[in-house]
Design an enzyme around this catalytic site. Structure first.
Site, PDB file in Angstrom:
ATOM      1  N   TYR A   6      48.282  50.589  25.887  1.00 39.29           N
ATOM      2  CA  TYR A   6      48.264  52.014  26.271  1.00 39.29           C
ATOM      3  C   TYR A   6      49.207  52.873  25.431  1.00 39.29           C
ATOM      4  O   TYR A   6      49.704  53.883  25.916  1.00 39.29           O
ATOM      5  CB  TYR A   6      48.650  52.183  27.755  1.00 39.29           C
ATOM      6  CG  TYR A   6      47.819  51.385  28.731  1.00 39.29           C
ATOM      7  CD1 TYR A   6      46.438  51.531  28.774  1.00 39.29           C
ATOM      8  CD2 TYR A   6      48.421  50.493  29.612  1.00 39.29           C
ATOM      9  CE1 TYR A   6      45.684  50.811  29.684  1.00 39.29           C
ATOM     10  CE2 TYR A   6      47.676  49.767  30.525  1.00 39.29           C
ATOM     11  CZ  TYR A   6      46.299  49.924  30.557  1.00 39.29           C
ATOM     12  OH  TYR A   6      45.563  49.214  31.462  1.00 39.29           O
ATOM     13  N   TYR A 133      40.120  52.797  39.343  1.00 36.76           N
ATOM     14  CA  TYR A 133      40.519  51.923  38.245  1.00 36.76           C
ATOM     15  C   TYR A 133      40.232  50.488  38.656  1.00 36.76           C
ATOM     16  O   TYR A 133      40.717  50.031  39.699  1.00 36.76           O
ATOM     17  CB  TYR A 133      42.005  52.072  37.904  1.00 36.76           C
ATOM     18  CG  TYR A 133      42.409  51.123  36.804  1.00 36.76           C
ATOM     19  CD1 TYR A 133      42.232  51.475  35.468  1.00 36.76           C
ATOM     20  CD2 TYR A 133      42.911  49.863  37.092  1.00 36.76           C
ATOM     21  CE1 TYR A 133      42.553  50.587  34.449  1.00 36.76           C
ATOM     22  CE2 TYR A 133      43.234  48.970  36.081  1.00 36.76           C
ATOM     23  CZ  TYR A 133      43.057  49.344  34.767  1.00 36.76           C
ATOM     24  OH  TYR A 133      43.370  48.460  33.759  1.00 36.76           O
ATOM     25  N   ASP A 223      38.294  45.829  45.806  1.00 38.81           N
ATOM     26  CA  ASP A 223      39.172  45.428  44.714  1.00 38.81           C
ATOM     27  C   ASP A 223      40.605  45.565  45.225  1.00 38.81           C
ATOM     28  O   ASP A 223      41.183  46.642  45.186  1.00 38.81           O
ATOM     29  CB  ASP A 223      38.915  46.305  43.489  1.00 38.81           C
ATOM     30  CG  ASP A 223      39.870  45.991  42.344  1.00 38.81           C
ATOM     31  OD1 ASP A 223      40.783  45.161  42.534  1.00 38.81           O
ATOM     32  OD2 ASP A 223      39.696  46.587  41.258  1.00 38.81           O
ATOM     33  N   LYS A 250      46.965  40.370  40.333  1.00 39.55           N
ATOM     34  CA  LYS A 250      48.364  40.800  40.281  1.00 39.55           C
ATOM     35  C   LYS A 250      49.338  39.927  41.081  1.00 39.55           C
ATOM     36  O   LYS A 250      49.857  38.965  40.536  1.00 39.55           O
ATOM     37  CB  LYS A 250      48.463  42.275  40.662  1.00 39.55           C
ATOM     38  CG  LYS A 250      47.808  43.164  39.606  1.00 39.55           C
ATOM     39  CD  LYS A 250      48.246  44.611  39.639  1.00 39.55           C
ATOM     40  CE  LYS A 250      47.887  45.324  38.355  1.00 39.55           C
ATOM     41  NZ  LYS A 250      46.619  46.041  38.385  1.00 39.55           N
TER      42      LYS A 250
HETATM   43  C1  LIG Z   1      45.394  45.961  37.512  1.00 41.16           C
HETATM   44  C2  LIG Z   1      44.113  46.129  38.182  1.00 41.16           C
HETATM   45  C3  LIG Z   1      42.947  45.494  37.729  1.00 41.16           C
HETATM   46  C4  LIG Z   1      42.916  44.693  36.443  1.00 41.16           C
HETATM   47  O1  LIG Z   1      43.677  43.542  36.508  1.00 41.16           O
HETATM   48  P1  LIG Z   1      44.104  42.838  35.138  1.00 41.16           P
HETATM   49  O2  LIG Z   1      44.760  41.572  35.580  1.00 41.16           O
HETATM   50  O3  LIG Z   1      45.040  43.780  34.446  1.00 41.16           O
HETATM   51  O4  LIG Z   1      42.877  42.608  34.338  1.00 41.16           O
HETATM   52  C5  LIG Z   1      41.789  45.640  38.468  1.00 41.16           C
HETATM   53  N1  LIG Z   1      41.761  46.370  39.590  1.00 41.16           N
HETATM   54  C6  LIG Z   1      42.858  46.991  40.064  1.00 41.16           C
HETATM   55  C7  LIG Z   1      42.766  47.768  41.334  1.00 41.16           C
HETATM   56  C8  LIG Z   1      44.071  46.907  39.378  1.00 41.16           C
HETATM   57  O5  LIG Z   1      45.138  47.562  39.827  1.00 41.16           O
END
Ligand SMILES: *Cc1c(COP(=O)(O)O)cnc(C)c1O
Length: 400
Positions: A6, A133, A223, A250
């Site tokens: 970024y 996102y 997600d 995460k």
């Molecule tokens: C960080 C994130 C992702 C992507 O995860 P990566 O391990 O960076 O590929 C997907 N969805 C959400 C909501 C996120 O915060």
């Protein structure tokens, strides 16, 4: 040369050189900084946690990795069992991958193929949210909605396969009226949209989404890569409203190693489970089910369960509200607080320029983006440390 994320490489500021990390602290040669970002929201137990270190080193002594194709092992089996028990409802079928983006891709592929396996080829569309996102790979960019991350997609023109709506009930109703027989799933970051600007919305929107998904036989995908493991003040938002597919990443490994999970309920799993080889899920990341990742994830979940993390997160929210609720400044548009997340949105992103250095000089590592100054601290943070993080945020607006 390292190509950093970024960043315009030509003008980026030199990153901080970390030489050690322990608890909530990052150590550089000459400073100790409270990590108010938890290394992109993942290090929920802090750095160098003795139990996590123990779990991962014990596994290294056995083996670090074997492929999951034709091979299996105890850490991945135990983690899969643990997730089935730890997660709500019948979210019992876990597909592992190495990052959140890939796990979202897998969820979207699952949802699409679920209907193809039933002979329904019309359901090629996905309903998603404005400011979403979901990752940086191509399909996750497409369901995402963030010009600042994903403008490269503009080269392809508007997507025919994704519809974006605001988190408002009338828009939700309209989208289902219009597209219900072409949707395979609706994907959301439930309650808290992270990288799109720490936007928070009400659970009633999710409850209605669940009803509409049931009424029109559309899969609901949460997600929870960012929201999972307590960040919103709920263990999982899935505890409030049950999705058909849940994506975790995460904090899954306590921030030790990249790993992620796409967890399906029985209905979705059964949509693949039959005698037809073409109904198999054709996906298989090389490092899925990595033994180190699974071992440390297990230890992380055990800590979360046995050390009353929900109370820790409740305390973080309470202190944050005490310190920041009602805090205002003419440059601030809104202060938002939910669980272990606080965001100060300013009217003009320029007003955050220089904050990172300002915070560093006061012992805090922070990484504001666009108009958002936020903290998502490790849950083991002490009251004094948290007050310091929040005070530095307030001092920024009171300076000179
Ligand atoms: C960080 C994130 C992702 C992507 O995860 P990566 O391990 O960076 O590929 C997907 N969805 C959400 C909501 C996120 O915060």
């Amino acid at each position: 040369m390292i190509w950093y994320p970024y960043e315009q490489m030509k003008t980026m500021q030199a990153p901080f050189q970390v030489v050690d990390a322990s608890g909530v602290y990052l150590y550089t040669e000459d400073r100790m900084l409270i990590d108010s970002v938890s290394s992109w929201w993942s290090v929920i137990h802090g750095y160098k946690h003795p139990r996590l270190n123990e779990a991962i080193t014990a596994q290294v002594q056995k083996f670090s990795h074997v492929m999951l194709g034709s091979l299996t092992h105890e850490p991945v089996q135990r983690l899969s069992d643990k997730l089935a028990e730890f997660l709500p409802g019948d979210l019992d079928y876990t597909f592992f991958s190495d990052s959140g983006s890939v796990a979202v891709e897998v969820a979207l592929k699952m949802a699409l193929q679920y209907y193809m396996n039933r002979g329904d080829g019309k359901r090629t569309m996905v309903l998603a949210l404005n400011n979403a996102y979901h990752g940086d790979t191509f399909k996750t960019m497409e369901v995402g909605d963030d010009e600042d991350y994903h403008f490269v997609l503009n080269a392809y023109g508007p997507s025919r396969h994704v519809v974006h709506i605001p988190t408002e009930l009338p828009a939700l109703e309209r989208a289902f009226e219009q597209y219900h027989d072409r949707l395979n799933c609706m994907i959301v970051e439930p309650l808290l949209q992270g990288a799109g600007g720490m936007r928070m919305y009400d659970v009633s929107f999710l409850r209605r989404a669940r009803e509409l998904c049931d009424a029109y036989d559309v899969l609901l995908v949460f997600d929870e890569v960012a929201t999972g493991f307590g960040r919103t003040g709920n263990r999982f938002v899935a505890d409030l409203v049950l999705p058909d597919i849940l994506v975790l990443g995460k904090a899954l490994t306590g921030g030790y190693i990249g790993h992620a999970a796409t967890v399906a309920n029985k209905k979705v799993f059964d949509g693949f489970y039959d005698d037809n080889p073409e109904h198999a899920l054709m996906h298989g990341p090389t490092f899925m089910g990595n033994a180190l990742a699974c071992s440390v994830a297990l230890a992380s979940i055990e800590l979360f369960e046995t050390q009353d993390y929900m109370a820790k997160i409740g305390r973080i929210e309470e202190i944050t509200r005490r310190e920041l609720e009602g805090f205002s400044d003419e440059r601030i548009r809104e202060v938002r607080i939910m669980g272990g997340c606080v965001c100060i949105e300013v009217k003009d992103g320029e007003d955050l320029r220089g904050y990172q250095q300002f915070a560093c000089e006061r012992g805090v590592f922070s990484r504001p983006f666009l108009k958002y100054l936020y903290a998502m601290v490790p849950y083991i943070i002490t009251e004094d440390e948290l007050v310091r993080v929040l005070s530095v945020m307030k001092e920024w607006f009171g300076r000179e």
